[in-house]
Design a protein around this motif. Sequence first.
Motif, short mmCIF file in Angstrom:
data_model
loop_
_atom_site.label_atom_id
_atom_site.label_comp_id
_atom_site.label_asym_id
_atom_site.label_seq_id
_atom_site.Cartn_x
_atom_site.Cartn_y
_atom_site.Cartn_z
N ALA A 36 99.25 14.29 -33.75
CA ALA A 36 99.22 13.01 -34.46
C ALA A 36 98.58 11.93 -33.60
O ALA A 36 97.77 11.13 -34.09
N ARG A 37 98.92 11.90 -32.33
CA ARG A 37 98.34 10.88 -31.44
C ARG A 37 96.84 11.11 -31.27
O ARG A 37 96.07 10.15 -31.22
N ASN A 55 111.35 4.09 -37.41
CA ASN A 55 111.67 2.69 -37.12
C ASN A 55 110.52 1.95 -36.43
O ASN A 55 110.73 1.05 -35.64
N GLY A 56 109.29 2.39 -36.70
CA GLY A 56 108.12 1.70 -36.19
C GLY A 56 107.88 1.84 -34.71
O GLY A 56 107.03 1.17 -34.15
N GLY A 57 108.56 2.72 -34.04
CA GLY A 57 108.37 2.85 -32.60
C GLY A 57 108.32 4.29 -32.16
O GLY A 57 107.97 5.17 -32.93
N GLY A 62 101.82 2.73 -33.23
CA GLY A 62 100.38 2.54 -33.27
C GLY A 62 99.63 3.51 -34.16
O GLY A 62 98.42 3.39 -34.32
N LEU A 63 100.33 4.47 -34.76
CA LEU A 63 99.67 5.42 -35.66
C LEU A 63 99.67 4.89 -37.08
O LEU A 63 100.58 4.17 -37.49
N ASP A 64 98.65 5.27 -37.84
CA ASP A 64 98.64 4.98 -39.27
C ASP A 64 99.41 6.10 -39.96
O ASP A 64 98.99 7.26 -39.93
N ILE A 65 100.53 5.76 -40.57
CA ILE A 65 101.37 6.73 -41.25
C ILE A 65 101.27 6.47 -42.75
O ILE A 65 101.47 5.34 -43.20
#
Length: 169
Positions: A36-37, A55-57, A62-65
């Motif tokens: 993913a990274r 939870n955004g971290g 920094g990834l587009d999910i």
Amino acid sequence: MKTILWATLSANGNYAQSSAENPPKTEAVNDFVNQARAVGNFIVGRKTFESFATNGGGPFSGLDIVVVSQSAKELPGAQVVASPKEALAYLQAKGHQRALLVGGAALHNAFLAQELVDEFIFDIAPVLEGKGYNLLLDQNNYKYKKAQLMDFKPLGNGVVQLHYALEDA
């Protein structure tokens, strides 16, 4: 846009089912995070996304999910869309050239039915399961597609990765 389907499978070919008694293999989880990274994004179904509790971290910062869901309208930390094609269009508009498709089985099969998958990365866990989900190219018609093995490697602790490209993709 190139779409890469990533999944952990059992040694007998089913989706590896995780639970408190049978947690996912650390090697497979680490591989997913690394994949993913490297791509900068991932596409996931709502139930699978909720099981991540991002939870955004953490490793997904920094990834587009992108979450594909018919029922959810908003989810913190993700862009919600209604279809596989909308997911790919969103990521392409954000400048991505590759998309990582990670789960679950229904979402994978939706992408496959629409012929939107170019490559597969399977992390094979050293377990056998009597019942599980499978990949289906088309649930109504028999389809046969050839795949080219691009790479294979051990990830440790008995987990092996197979990387295929569809020949006609």
